[in-house]
Design an enzyme around this catalytic site. Sequence first.
Site, PDB file in Angstrom:
ATOM      1  N   ASP A  16      13.334  -1.820   9.129  1.00 61.89           N
ATOM      2  CA  ASP A  16      12.671  -3.208   8.976  1.00 61.89           C
ATOM      3  C   ASP A  16      13.547  -4.082   8.283  1.00 61.89           C
ATOM      4  O   ASP A  16      14.255  -3.928   7.348  1.00 61.89           O
ATOM      5  CB  ASP A  16      11.506  -2.919   7.953  1.00 61.89           C
ATOM      6  CG  ASP A  16      10.479  -2.000   8.677  1.00 61.89           C
ATOM      7  OD1 ASP A  16      10.343  -1.855   9.974  1.00 61.89           O
ATOM      8  OD2 ASP A  16       9.417  -1.426   7.818  1.00 61.89           O
ATOM      9  N   GLY A  42       8.794   2.448  11.079  1.00 65.59           N
ATOM     10  CA  GLY A  42       8.146   2.966  12.268  1.00 65.59           C
ATOM     11  C   GLY A  42       7.101   3.995  11.900  1.00 65.59           C
ATOM     12  O   GLY A  42       7.374   4.614  11.074  1.00 65.59           O
ATOM     13  N   GLU A 139       3.673   3.890  19.385  1.00 64.95           N
ATOM     14  CA  GLU A 139       4.746   3.234  19.514  1.00 64.95           C
ATOM     15  C   GLU A 139       6.127   3.709  20.323  1.00 64.95           C
ATOM     16  O   GLU A 139       7.081   3.367  20.505  1.00 64.95           O
ATOM     17  CB  GLU A 139       5.342   2.765  18.069  1.00 64.95           C
ATOM     18  CG  GLU A 139       4.558   2.137  17.277  1.00 64.95           C
ATOM     19  CD  GLU A 139       5.156   1.775  16.136  1.00 64.95           C
ATOM     20  OE1 GLU A 139       4.776   0.481  15.267  1.00 64.95           O
ATOM     21  OE2 GLU A 139       5.933   2.351  15.447  1.00 64.95           O
ATOM     22  N   ASN A 180      -8.041   2.864  12.793  1.00 64.27           N
ATOM     23  CA  ASN A 180      -8.793   2.205  12.072  1.00 64.27           C
ATOM     24  C   ASN A 180     -10.125   1.511  12.910  1.00 64.27           C
ATOM     25  O   ASN A 180     -10.046   1.801  13.864  1.00 64.27           O
ATOM     26  CB  ASN A 180      -8.049   0.867  11.227  1.00 64.27           C
ATOM     27  CG  ASN A 180      -7.312   0.402  12.344  1.00 64.27           C
ATOM     28  OD1 ASN A 180      -7.952  -0.263  13.477  1.00 64.27           O
ATOM     29  ND2 ASN A 180      -6.168  -0.515  12.050  1.00 64.27           N
ATOM     30  N   GLY A 222      -9.951   0.926   5.348  1.00 64.08           N
ATOM     31  CA  GLY A 222      -9.468   0.129   4.279  1.00 64.08           C
ATOM     32  C   GLY A 222     -10.165   0.725   2.761  1.00 64.08           C
ATOM     33  O   GLY A 222     -10.245   1.794   2.465  1.00 64.08           O
ATOM     34  N   GLY A 225     -13.046   3.128   2.255  1.00 63.04           N
ATOM     35  CA  GLY A 225     -13.005   4.715   2.532  1.00 63.04           C
ATOM     36  C   GLY A 225     -12.741   4.861   4.164  1.00 63.04           C
ATOM     37  O   GLY A 225     -11.791   4.328   4.759  1.00 63.04           O
ATOM     38  N   ASP A 247       0.782  -3.702  -2.045  1.00 60.05           N
ATOM     39  CA  ASP A 247       1.475  -3.974  -0.525  1.00 60.05           C
ATOM     40  C   ASP A 247       0.828  -2.557  -0.001  1.00 60.05           C
ATOM     41  O   ASP A 247       0.978  -1.421  -0.365  1.00 60.05           O
ATOM     42  CB  ASP A 247       2.975  -3.772  -0.945  1.00 60.05           C
ATOM     43  CG  ASP A 247       3.704  -3.792   0.510  1.00 60.05           C
ATOM     44  OD1 ASP A 247       2.874  -3.854   1.473  1.00 60.05           O
ATOM     45  OD2 ASP A 247       4.854  -3.864   0.470  1.00 60.05           O
ATOM     46  N   THR A 249       1.441  -1.965   3.124  1.00 58.14           N
ATOM     47  CA  THR A 249       2.578  -1.521   4.389  1.00 58.14           C
ATOM     48  C   THR A 249       2.624  -0.104   4.288  1.00 58.14           C
ATOM     49  O   THR A 249       3.019   0.668   3.366  1.00 58.14           O
ATOM     50  CB  THR A 249       3.899  -2.217   4.172  1.00 58.14           C
ATOM     51  OG1 THR A 249       3.833  -3.571   4.090  1.00 58.14           O
ATOM     52  CG2 THR A 249       4.848  -1.791   5.282  1.00 58.14           C
ATOM     53  N   ASP A 253      -0.273   4.926   7.896  1.00 54.75           N
ATOM     54  CA  ASP A 253       0.648   6.167   8.202  1.00 54.75           C
ATOM     55  C   ASP A 253       0.784   7.120   7.390  1.00 54.75           C
ATOM     56  O   ASP A 253       0.842   8.263   7.514  1.00 54.75           O
ATOM     57  CB  ASP A 253       2.179   5.362   8.528  1.00 54.75           C
ATOM     58  CG  ASP A 253       2.144   4.606   9.632  1.00 54.75           C
ATOM     59  OD1 ASP A 253       1.476   4.606  10.651  1.00 54.75           O
ATOM     60  OD2 ASP A 253       3.259   3.483   9.622  1.00 54.75           O
TER      61      ASP A 253
END
Length: 300
Positions: A16, A42, A139, A180, A222, A225, A247, A249, A253
């Site tokens: 990134d 990734g 991905e 999600n 989110g 739960g 954050d 991010t 994952d």
Amino acid sequence: MTDNIQVTIVGSSNVDITALMNRLPGPGETVLADSYQLSPGGKGANQALAAQLAGARTEFIGAVGEDSHAKIALGQLEEAGVKLDRVSTSRQPTGVAIIQVDSGAENSIAVVSGANSTVTAEVVNAAGTLHGIVVLQGEIPASGIKTAMDLATDKVVLNLAPVIELDRDYLLKANPLVVNEHEAALILQQLDGSETMSTEAEPVIAEKLMAHGLASLVITLGANGCLVVEQGTEMQQLSAVKVKALDTTGAGDAFTGAVAARLAHGDTLAQAADFAGKFAALTVQAHGAQASYPRSLDAL
């Protein structure tokens, strides 16, 4: 020699490149950034690190380029002890995400798949036997995902993010499918063969996904739960840990990797998801993706 691998992640690894600036540029405009940073990312690599840190002996199978970014992409995985022997080297450059972030945390992101686009059926098949629980994302090419599923001898955890076209038979091999709410609706649209995406409530979408024949499903919500459901059992909604998020991010994952780790240790899906929610909650309290993943489980 398998090194007693419990979880194998087949997926993407990126670097990134994040530029921090006061405001995002408009079309054709140049804006001076305040600073930038390089960090590993990734979805596949993130999940591999999470699984390892959550207590499972983990292997990562993917591809990087013959460039300086490869060391950054794999550095934290190597440091944590993730097995990297079957990461291939491609003539394509290491995958890169180019991220611009303004002072209000608004961002724009461009992803160059690079070496990740070479993780095809041929590359995955050449890697040989996949040990333990196999974890996949969206991905890498669909052919690589399908071959990994064919080679799996244990559960397949499919986190189809981003949502790509995948044959129905392969979607239904997920056990569990971890997505999600937005991804769940898109996958239901695929399975239904519908032209429009469902806007129904998440429990309804979950019921419809299970009716297609999924063995098990986790829908992350989110701060609300997650929903957990297995064939023959009642749906459960697990509460999220209440924290102040700095954050998010890589939090999804972290959740997926932790679910796989706990399933490898014999937890039920609900137990694994409950643990993963607590693990992911630790990550949102610090900046970055892999850098925010807890190196100790003492806080859990």
